[in-house]
Structure formats: C-alpha cells, structure tokens
Design an enzyme around this catalytic site. Structure first.
Site, PDB file in Angstrom:
ATOM      1  N   ALA A  74      68.865  50.335 -26.104  1.00  0.00           N
ATOM      2  CA  ALA A  74      69.013  51.391 -24.804  1.00  0.00           C
ATOM      3  C   ALA A  74      70.163  51.045 -24.200  1.00  0.00           C
ATOM      4  O   ALA A  74      70.822  49.683 -24.033  1.00  0.00           O
ATOM      5  CB  ALA A  74      67.879  51.265 -24.074  1.00  0.00           C
ATOM      6  N   GLY A 113      66.036  49.477 -28.657  1.00  0.00           N
ATOM      7  CA  GLY A 113      65.819  50.866 -29.162  1.00  0.00           C
ATOM      8  C   GLY A 113      66.630  51.264 -30.384  1.00  0.00           C
ATOM      9  O   GLY A 113      65.956  52.202 -31.013  1.00  0.00           O
ATOM     10  N   GLU A 116      64.134  50.446 -32.821  1.00  0.00           N
ATOM     11  CA  GLU A 116      63.056  51.486 -32.726  1.00  0.00           C
ATOM     12  C   GLU A 116      63.371  53.029 -33.378  1.00  0.00           C
ATOM     13  O   GLU A 116      62.643  53.484 -33.788  1.00  0.00           O
ATOM     14  CB  GLU A 116      62.585  51.550 -31.383  1.00  0.00           C
ATOM     15  CG  GLU A 116      61.990  50.174 -30.773  1.00  0.00           C
ATOM     16  CD  GLU A 116      62.041  50.229 -29.308  1.00  0.00           C
ATOM     17  OE1 GLU A 116      62.877  50.244 -28.481  1.00  0.00           O
ATOM     18  OE2 GLU A 116      60.765  50.040 -28.986  1.00  0.00           O
ATOM     19  N   GLU A 136      64.265  42.949 -26.350  1.00  0.00           N
ATOM     20  CA  GLU A 136      64.151  43.492 -24.805  1.00  0.00           C
ATOM     21  C   GLU A 136      63.334  42.378 -24.057  1.00  0.00           C
ATOM     22  O   GLU A 136      63.625  42.379 -22.961  1.00  0.00           O
ATOM     23  CB  GLU A 136      63.098  44.756 -24.874  1.00  0.00           C
ATOM     24  CG  GLU A 136      63.720  45.889 -25.607  1.00  0.00           C
ATOM     25  CD  GLU A 136      63.608  45.967 -26.975  1.00  0.00           C
ATOM     26  OE1 GLU A 136      63.187  44.885 -27.804  1.00  0.00           O
ATOM     27  OE2 GLU A 136      63.864  47.230 -27.433  1.00  0.00           O
TER      28      GLU A 136
END
Ligand code: T1G
Length: 701
Positions: A74, A113, A116, A136
């Site tokens: 992200a 992310g 992910e 993270e």
C-alpha cells in the site's frame, strides 16, 4: 479504455496499461519508484481487470509491473488520509472472482498489499531474484488486505506466522518450496515466461483455484493453540512494547479457528486499531526518516560517485574485521592491513569463525562462507592499498597514529580514492589535515560494534570533504546494508554526543542517591534494550582505563581497581552468576555510598519520572544543540541515529519525535524545574526554548 487485439497498446488507466497478445491480456502497472498501491495503481488494476472481463478474446490475464519491482505494498503516504476509490479490496475482488485465470508475474519485492494482491491471483510466478513478504508489522500495522488469512492457507500456519510477525522478505526459491510461488522463471524473461505459464494453465484447463478456499494447511493446526503460545513466548522480548505482532498472531488464530470472512473482519478491526495508534505513527515516521537521511541537501543530484570495486581496511581488529565482512557480504574484495602477521591471521580467523557460526545457524551455506572468505585478503604492507577505491582506517583511537596513517595513504593510494576514518569521536578535520594533498578525499565512516551487525553508519562530513567523497560514503553505506546518516565534526558526532549527555545525568543521579539498577530499570521499561550500567558491564568498565594511572577518582575507577570490570570478570556495577544473570550488588552500593559520604552528600529518593525525564530530556536538549550547530541536517536524522545505533524503541520514533509527543513546552518546563540538578554546566538549548515558546515540533509526521 480502448482495447485492440494483436498487442496494440491501449490507453492507460491510472497506473495500468492493458494489452492483449493472442488470448492473453497483460496488465502492466507502472507507478515509480516501487509500484506502491496508490489510487492510480488501484485504478489501473480495476480498469485492466474490467477490460479483461469484457474482452471475449482474452482467456487469461498476466499481472506484471514495470520498473524495479512488483507491487511493493500500500502507499504508506496515504495512511491517515481519507480513502480514495477504488479500494484495494475492489481491485482484489475483481482478480479473485475473475472467470479467467490471473497470473501474478513477480520481480523485485512483492510486499504487503502487493503480495496480498498476488495471493488473490490464481497463480504466481517469479524470477529467482524476487522476494515476497508481508512487512506491515515493521511499520506497526498488519497485513490488512487478507494477507493474514491467505498466506497461512498457501504456505502453512507456522511459516505464514513467522513471515507475518517478522516481516521478512523471503527469497523466491523458498517461496516456491513453501507453495507461495507456482514456478520460478528465468531472469529477464519474466513477461514471456508468465505468458507461457498462462497459456499452459489454459491448455491444461487447470482449475481456477481461489486461495481463500484452501483449507488443508490451516486445518492441520486447528486445535493446536500451542503453536501460537510458542510464537508469543519465543518473541516476548523482541516484541516488547509493540502492539502489532500480537495483533498479527490474533489474525492468524482467527484464520485457523473461524471462517475466511470472520478472519477478514478480525483483520480489518485490528488493522484500524493499529493504524491510528502512536506506535504505528512512530514506526511509519521512522521508515521515511531513514530514507530522508539518505538525501544530502545542497549537493547536485548527479554528483559523481567513486565506483568502489576494491576496499582497503587498516586494522584487522574487532572493528576492522567486522567492517570487512560488510563488503565481502556484497561481493566487494577487501584487503586488510595489519602491522604483524599474528594480528592479521587472528583477524581473518575471527572473520571466518563468524561466518562459520552463521553457517551453523543455517544463514549461509559453506560454499557462501568460502565465497566470502575468498574476497578477504591480508597484507603487512600498506603499499598494497594503492589501487583501492575506498580505504577505511579502523585502528585504535589515537590521533597521532591516525594522522601518520593518513599521511601514508596520501602518498600511496591512487588519486580519486575515498579515504575514510572509522573514528568514533576524534576530529575528522585534524585527521584530514594529514592527507595533505587531498583533504577533500577524507570522510568519517563511523561503524558501530559489531560492525557486521549494527545497521547504523554515521558518515562524518569534514570541513573539506568533497561532495563525491560524501556521496560515495553514503551510497556504499546503503549498498552494504547500513542505515547512513550524515554528521558534522564534533566530539562524539551525533550518537555518542547524545549518549554522553544521558550518561552525565545518570552519573549525577548516582551521586544523589539512585543506584545503577534503578536507572537501568527505568530506561529498560521505557523501551531501551538495556540501561547505561548494564551496557557498561557488557562492554567492559575498563575500556580506556589503565591500572597504573587509576586514582580511585570515580566509581568506575574504584570498581576497576577492585577487578570488577564487568560481565567478563563476573562483576561490575552488577554481580553476575555463572550464566551472566545480573543482580544488584551490595559491593557497588557501598562504593557509591562511600563516594557520596566522602563528598558530604546525603542520598535522596529519586523517583522514576525524574530519572526518565532527566536522562531523556537531556538527550533531547543535546539534540537541539546538535541541530543549532548544524552537526545534524535534520532532527529526523538524530532519530535515525538513535533508532539504528542505540536501540531506541522504534514505537517511540526517536528522541526528537518523542519530545514532540511529550510537547517541547513540557520538556523545557521540566528542564527548568530540575534546574541546578541538571548540573552546573547544563544549559537549555536556545533553539529548544524558542521552538517550545513558538509551539513548534522537531519533526513532521
Ligand atoms: N509507500 C510509499 N512510498 C514508498 C513505499 C510504500 N509502500 N515503499 C517505498 N516507498 C518510497 C520510499 O519512501 C522512497 O521514497 C522510494 O519509495 C524508494 O524506497 C494493505 C497496509 C520496496 C524494499 O512496507 O520495504 O501494504 O525517498 O529507498 O531500498 O496490508 O522501499 O525516493 O522519496 O526503500 O530499493 C507494506 C516498504 C506497506 C514496503 C524498496 N509495504 N518499502 O527498497 O528503495 S503497508 C512495505 C520497502 C501495506 C497492506 C498494508 C522498500 C522496498 P524517496 P527505498 P529500496
């Protein structure tokens, strides 16, 4: 979005470009520098997946990234700001619910992310140099886009848990072995290989397997809570003060014990708690502060760098040997210089032993040990350094010896080389003056012991240090895996100067009634790995102490005279048992009380708050002076130094960040309240006072 067959490039949407080659749609994300999942990237994925679904010619999709890496997570800069559509979840759902197989083509680092998203794809291929991870936790949050639910389903709970709570970047080979990647493909052929893989999936009519539907690997640990208890126990010390690792563990527990959707709900709830917490704000600040420290304002971006192909190190002792390992680890040949063969042999022997130990722990193969050792040679002749691009002096802290060495280097080493000193406190300008023909080539490169382990590198800019020498030291520092920060020339540079300010308060409080263990406990509870006295016992009280010159003039001298020189003698400030477990010492207590009696002092009770505030605020005050004097370029650089060189708890951001959270006005008020207790020579920094009065902060978050 207009799509035509036969590979005609469509217009981009956001950061995505969708093209069709035969029956394969290629969705390419291009969002420099690391293809972070910004709004433009998410938009690119959504539009590309919609185009793929709408095009009957497209039978499968390859998701690939331009530039140096696959999606790296992200966009951390978006945290704390109002969300912008489309959401990451929307992009993931389009991939995971696609009726056409989607293959993630991974190079560089698929992180957070990014991984992910890749785990919502039906298949994942990568080049051997790629790495995957869910880091993270390192910025105080957790994989908030299904990572805690999908990774354990793919790789198993124990491996998944380990990756998530440690935030490790796992090499592609291991990812293949654990089932995170479905194939490794040749370097430089990722795109074509991924397309071929997609065609193979179609030809074999392979199932559209959703990771969320996999259950066997998590079912295997259902009803085994001991797995999670073991991770908690094994990491209690490492995770002290950090809320994110525990939240990660709870999410994986939810993956094992509940439905996928319930697990996602747990993940979302805990993510929201973490992302707004001060710990994550501090950890995200630390992430960007480290990258900011690499920037050198005021020098041209195209400053030429010395291409460091060969390094010379003078001194094969603890520091020289540790420094040498950093370069050998990244394939740069090193020649070590010593004054005697025995010292040289001992130095190279210690290096080999360090590598062998890593091999025993499974970090290296024996072949990798030998590869590194082959890069390390030694000599007794400094003349052998003539063709080195960088020479680092790492001898003992004696100015005369260092100046003699730099005078010789000036005559021996080829023009254009960088001449660095590893001094931890001496005047780099004076050392540079000895390199009479080229003081501009001299720079400080202050490594921290153990130099092959500690991340921090203080790069000390002398008055005459050239832009090239400075930029080369910073660049090579990053290349060998260090976190580099620039310091000007002053006693102790940034880190040790602030350490001295803290030590002065601690020693003053010993003479007011606090015991070493009182002070250490307060700083340990604050989050430091250990306090100053436990640190002294670990390093040895006799650093710089000489028996014949000792005059019982300080507590440390008296302890050394009693042969209480620290852990190595079984006693220092503390007493130690055979396993080096420390306990407060009545002997030390008596030494301190005798000292106080001699000076006519009466011990008083010093509260924990006073111990903490006098130590920490004295550090902040010294940091403000370091800023005022231009020794540090930024307050955040001071935090980078303490986070990476002294174990400042990352969830408290650093001394300057912490002072902002306390409020500079409160810091100044306390320093004034303690007044003379801070010491006759203690002066509040004018900059600190002014910033406090103006309601300013040291750093921006
Ligand atoms: N967001 C925004 N900017 C980033 C970024 C990110 N994720 N990663 C790097 N940058 C910037 C960085 O600040 C620097 O900027 C430049 O890119 C180059 O970085 C939902 C919520 C990818 C291994 O934690 O580990 O996904 O200084 O110098 O050494 O579950 O960057 O040039 O202006 O570090 O080659 C999870 C963090 C996010 C990865 C590359 N992802 N990044 O290292 O370059 S949270 C991460 C890295 C998340 C989801 C959750 C490294 C790298 P500037 P760099 P590098």
């Amino acid at each position: 979005m207009t799509i035509t067959n036969n590979g005609a490039v469509s217009e981009t949407s956001g950061a995505g470009t969708f093209t069709v080659e035969g029956d394969i749609g290629i969705l390419t994300i291009d969002y420099p520098p690391v293809n972070a999942l910004s709004q433009a990237t998410r938009q690119g994925i959504v539009s590309g997946m919609q185009a793929a679904a709408a095009n009957p010619d497209v039978k499968a999709v390859v998701l690939i990234c331009a530039g140096r890496t696959f999606l790296a997570g992200a966009d951390i800069t978006e945290f704390g700001k109002p969300p912008k559509a489309p959401s990451l979840r929307e992009a993931q759902d389009l991939i995971e619910n696609s009726s056409k197989p989607v293959i993630a083509a991974i190079h560089g680092t698929a992180l957070g992310g990014g991984l992910e998203v890749a785990m919502c794809c039906h298949y994942r291929v990568g080049v051997e140099s790629a790495k995957c991870g869910l880091p993270e936790v390192l910025i105080g949050v957790l994989p908030g886009a299904g990572g805690t639910q999908r990774l354990p389903r793919l790789v198993g709970v124990e491996k998944g848990l380990d990756m998530i709570v440690n935030g490790t970047h796992v090499p592609a080979k291991e990812c293949l072995a654990m089932g995170l990647l479905d194939a490794l493909v040749p370097e430089g052929e990722l795109r074509s290989s991924a397309i071929a893989f997609a065609k193979k999936v179609l030809a074999e009519n392979r199932p559209l397997r959703k990771v969320r539907d996999l259950d066997d690997k998590i079912a295997a640990v259902r009803g085994k809570p001991e797995i999670f208890a073991a991770v908690r126990k094994a990491n209690a010390k490492k995770f002290r003060g950090l809320p994110a690792p525990e939240a990660c563990i709870q999410c994986v527990e939810a993956a094992v014990n509940g439905s996928f959707e319930d697990g996602l709900a747990t993940e979302r709830r805990l993510f929201q708690q973490l992302v707004t917490g001060t710990e994550s704000i501090a950890q995200r600040y630390a992430f960007f502060a480290q990258r900011e420290a690499a920037k050198i304002p005021g020098i041209p971006a195209d400053t030429p760098l010395v291409d460091v192909k060969k390094v010379g190190i003078i001194g094969a002792g603890t520091m020289g040997g540790g420094i040498a390992m950093n370069f050998a680890n990244v394939g740069i040949p090193v020649i070590l210089v010593e004054t005697a063969q025995a010292a040289l042999d001992r130095g190279l022997g210690v290096i080999r032993k360090n590598y062998e130990n890593s091999a025993k722990k499974g970090r290296f193969t024996q072949e990798e040990v030998e590869k590194r050792m082959a890069l390390l040679t030694g000599t007794l002749e400094m003349e052998q350094l003539a063709d080195c691009d960088l020479v680092i002096e790492a001898v003992f802290e004696n100015m005369a010896v260092k100046k003699e060495i730099f005078g010789k280097l000036d005559r021996i080493v080829k023009p254009g080389a960088v001449l660095a000193t590893n001094t931890s406190a001496l005047d780099v300008n004076e050392i540079a003056s000895a390199a009479t023909s080229r003081p501009e080539a001299v720079v400080g490169m202050h490594f921290f012991s153990p130099a092959n382990v500690m991340k921090l590198l203080e790069v000390v800019r002398g008055a005459k240090t050239s832009d090239t020498a400075l930029a080369t030291a910073m660049h090579i520092g990053k290349k060998i895996g260090k976190v580099a920060a620039i310091s000007g020339v002053c006693p102790g540079f940034i880190g040790n100067r602030i350490l001295s300010a803290r030590g002065a308060q601690a020693h003053a409080m010993l003479m007011e009634g606090a015991m070493p263990w009182d002070i250490d406990q307060v700083l340990y509870d604050f989050g430091m790995p250990m306090g100053p006295y436990a640190m002294s016992d670990l390093a040895g009280l006799d650093l710089g102490w000489s028996k014949d010159k000792s005059k019982s003039s300080t507590i440390r001298e008296v302890l050394c005279e009693m042969d209480r020189r620290g852990q190595k003698t079984g006693a220092g400030y503390y007493d130690y048992d055979e396993n080096r477990n420390a306990r407060p010492s009545e002997v030390t207590k008596k030494v301190i009380l005798d000292f106080m009696a001699k000076e006519g002092r009466t011990p008083r009770e010093i509260g924990k708050d006073e111990i903490l505030e006098r130590c920490i605020y004295a550090m902040v005050n010294e940091g403000a002076k370091i800023l005022e004097e231009g020794i540090a370029l930024r307050a955040s650089d001071i935090d980078v130094v303490w986070l990476n060189g002294y174990g400042w708890p990352v969830y408290r951001g650093g001394p300057m960040f912490y002072a902002d959270t306390v409020g500079l006005d409160n810091v100044v008020a306390k320093l004034k309240e303690y007044g003379p207790r801070m010491g006759a020579n203690f002066k509040i920094s004018p900059l600190l006072e002014k910033m406090a009065a103006d309601g300013k902060k040291f750093v921006r978050t």
